[in-house]
Every structure is written in C-alpha cells, then in structure tokens.
Design an enzyme around this catalytic site. Structure first.
Site, PDB file in Angstrom:
ATOM      1  N   GLY A 252      -2.306  -3.371  15.643  1.00 20.45           N
ATOM      2  CA  GLY A 252      -2.496  -4.540  14.805  1.00 20.45           C
ATOM      3  C   GLY A 252      -2.801  -4.217  13.359  1.00 20.45           C
ATOM      4  O   GLY A 252      -2.910  -5.121  12.531  1.00 20.45           O
ATOM      5  N   ASP A 253      -2.923  -2.936  13.045  1.00 23.06           N
ATOM      6  CA  ASP A 253      -3.254  -2.540  11.680  1.00 23.06           C
ATOM      7  C   ASP A 253      -2.220  -3.065  10.682  1.00 23.06           C
ATOM      8  O   ASP A 253      -1.019  -2.855  10.849  1.00 23.06           O
ATOM      9  CB  ASP A 253      -3.312  -1.018  11.598  1.00 23.06           C
ATOM     10  CG  ASP A 253      -3.657  -0.531  10.216  1.00 23.06           C
ATOM     11  OD1 ASP A 253      -4.845  -0.438   9.916  1.00 23.06           O
ATOM     12  OD2 ASP A 253      -2.725  -0.262   9.422  1.00 23.06           O
ATOM     13  N   VAL A 254      -2.719  -3.729   9.652  1.00 29.00           N
ATOM     14  CA  VAL A 254      -1.822  -4.357   8.685  1.00 29.00           C
ATOM     15  C   VAL A 254      -0.929  -3.337   7.995  1.00 29.00           C
ATOM     16  O   VAL A 254       0.273  -3.553   7.837  1.00 29.00           O
ATOM     17  CB  VAL A 254      -2.632  -5.121   7.627  1.00 29.00           C
ATOM     18  CG1 VAL A 254      -1.716  -5.803   6.645  1.00 29.00           C
ATOM     19  CG2 VAL A 254      -3.540  -6.129   8.279  1.00 29.00           C
ATOM     20  N   LEU A 256      -0.075  -0.324   9.018  1.00 28.48           N
ATOM     21  CA  LEU A 256       0.879   0.224   9.981  1.00 28.48           C
ATOM     22  C   LEU A 256       2.046  -0.738  10.189  1.00 28.48           C
ATOM     23  O   LEU A 256       3.214  -0.337  10.140  1.00 28.48           O
ATOM     24  CB  LEU A 256       0.160   0.502  11.303  1.00 28.48           C
ATOM     25  CG  LEU A 256       1.025   0.867  12.509  1.00 28.48           C
ATOM     26  CD1 LEU A 256       1.820   2.138  12.237  1.00 28.48           C
ATOM     27  CD2 LEU A 256       0.153   1.049  13.764  1.00 28.48           C
TER      28      LEU A 256
END
Length: 303
Positions: A252-254, A256
């Site tokens: 969920g890392d923005v 990434l």
DNA sequence: ATCCAGGGGTCAC
DNA sequence: GTGACCCATGGA
C-alpha cells in the site's frame, strides 16, 4: 596509533559507495547523519559508549575513521559490523541483477543504480519510530518532525564545531509527553504511537531480540502488528530495514505504487493481483526491488 | 481551495 | 478476511 582509528573493509562486487551515499542524502534533511561529497558522518550509541565516525572510500575499500569515542578493538569490531550491516555489504546482489536484467521495465536500474545497497536501520526502535513518523505524510515533513524529536530527546556529539545527533533511547521517549510532541507537529495519534512504542521497549514487551527469536516472517510481522500504531506497512518497513527480510513489502506504500504505475507494471494502484505477480517474479528480492523503485522516484539533481 | 503524502484504527458484514 | 469510513497534519 592512527591506524587504530581507521578501519578498512574490502568492497564486495556490485557495490558502489557513491550510489549509497547519494541515497543517504537524496534531497532530504536527515538529522542522523551528515553527508559530504565523499563521506558520511554518523554518531551512534554503542555498548562502548557514544561514538562518532566517518565512512568514506579509499580505492577498493570502504574506510571507517573513528573521530570520537572508544577506539578499542571491541568497539572497532562493533563498528565494522555496524557499517557492513548499514550498507548491506555482505549480500551478493548478482541474483537480483539477474532478475532486473530479464525485466525490460527495470533493466535500466542495473546500470543506473549499479551497486546501490538497501541502506538499513539496525536499531529497531529507531526504525519503528521513523516508520510511525512517516505514516501518511510527505517525507520532507517527516524528516522535520524527526529532527525536532531527536534534537529534543537525543544525545549528541560535538566535533569540529558540528553537532551529530544520536537517536533517543526508548527510556527517554517513554517519558515524553504527548503535548510536547504535538508542539513538534505530531498528530495526537502519532505522538501516542511513538510513546507507546517506547514504553513497549522499556517494559520489555517489544525488542529486537524478541522479534529476532521468532521463527519466521509471518510470526514477526504478527508480533509487531499487535502493537497500537503498527500496521502491515509499518511492520514490514521495520522488517525490511532492521531485519532485512526480503518479504517485507510495504504493502500500500504510496511511493511504491506510484513507481509501479510509472514503470507500467500496473495501470492503477488498485491492481492487487498484478502487484502480487510482480513481486512473485522477484521472489527473495522483494524488498530490494522496492528499494530500487523508491530510488527511481528521486531524481538526481543536474550536477 | 484542493489534492496529495513511504497509513492506522474501527466497525460492519 | 474485506471494504467503507474517519482521522491527523502539513506541502505544493
């Protein structure tokens, strides 16, 4: 005499000190090290007291200069291990580069970022606090918050009219007050999470050795997520930076997701199955490819 | 003003 | 287990 204050480590293949140095600097203001054109200065707490050292390059060696603190053999060994771990020097990147080169979308990274290592955070408490601070805010702001907290609660070493900060001990942050952190622009929750993490460390319900003792990735992740303020993203970030778990994908890392979209690997942030397939192709190197994708987001300034 | 940023908790189903 | 919703606090 002087030789006792210098340590040299032969560089492994596929290692590029300058790439690592550039990542440490990027365009952010990290209070926990000072980067120059050719070296990085860092102060840390060790079992032998606080130490200031400089890491640079000399031919085909990485060179550590002890600038302040214990320079006995045990401390030197400690610092040697510290730097090897920090720069992830004991890993053979050849398999990872094999994967990259077979991936037309990312093959350029094997050239452009050649020798870049996944820079670690060996202090789990620091990694945890940093990932809590970094939740859902832009990095520029996150580094500001970290600096305020470190300057308030951490020790420091002065050398050559410069100040080198050391990350605060859990014992200190456990007694910090939410109101003080709020004054540093922490949100209420973020302040509570950081203090809660510090208390968990001081109470012994959370520690590096506790997590390390668990048998596998899933149980480690589970043990971390059991604490308030630690979700999957935060737990995996810690497992990536401190334990170097390859499976520690910050789901969920923005950044990434933006990088995956930017490289045409996914069309939209919601394409979960494509993301899964992508990481399946990098089995064993999931966090490394994540790190390289993060790296791709930062543009090198023109000379 | 509006959207974004290296998310997490809660609560229904 | 999953999804909807709310929350916080600046940056650009």
């Amino acid at each position: 005499m002087d030789s006792q204050q210098t340590i040299i480590i032969p560089v492994p293949p596929l290692f590029n000190f300058q790439e690592c140095l550039w990542f440490l600097n990027r365009n952010y203001d990290d209070c926990l090290h000072v980067v120059t054109e050719t070296a990085v200065f860092k102060a840390i707490a060790t079992p032998f007291g606080d130490v200031l050292f400089r890491v640079g390059e000399q031919g085909t060696f990485v060179k550590i200069d002890l600038l302040q603190g214990d320079s006995g053999p045990e401390c030197r060994d400690y610092l040697t291990r510290y730097v090897r771990d920090w720069f992830d020097m004991d890993r053979d990147l050849a398999p990872f580069y094999g994967y990259l080169k077979r991936d037309s979308r990312l093959a350029y990274m094997a050239e452009d970022f050649a020798g870049l290592r996944l820079m670690g955070i060996s202090d789990m408490f620091e990694a945890l606090c940093w990932s809590i601070i970094g939740q859902q805010i832009n990095l520029t702001f996150a580094y500001k918050m970290k600096r305020r907290m470190v300057e308030q609660y951490g020790r420091h070493i002065e050398w050559n009219n410069q100040v080198f900060h050391i990350f605060p001990e859990p014992e200190i942050l456990a007694n910090a007050e939410v109101e003080v952190l709020r004054g540093m622009q922490f949100s209420q929750k973020k302040a509570e999470y950081v203090i809660g993490a510090a208390r968990a460390f001081t109470e012994g319900t959370l520690s590096r050795s506790l997590i390390e003792a668990l048998p596998d990735f899933d149980s480690r992740q589970k043990a971390l997520v059991a604490h308030k303020g630690i979700g999957i993203w935060t737990a995996n970030y810690v497992l990536m930076k401190t334990f170097r778990a390859p499976e520690g994908i910050p789901h969920g890392d923005v950044g990434l997701l933006n990088a995956l979209v930017g490289h045409g690997i996914i069309g939209a942030r919601s394409e979960k199955e494509k993301i899964e397939a992508f990481f399946h192709d990098y089995a064993g190197w999931e966090t490394y490819v994540t790190f390289y994708l993060w790296r791709s987001l930062a543009v090198k300034p023109l000379a």
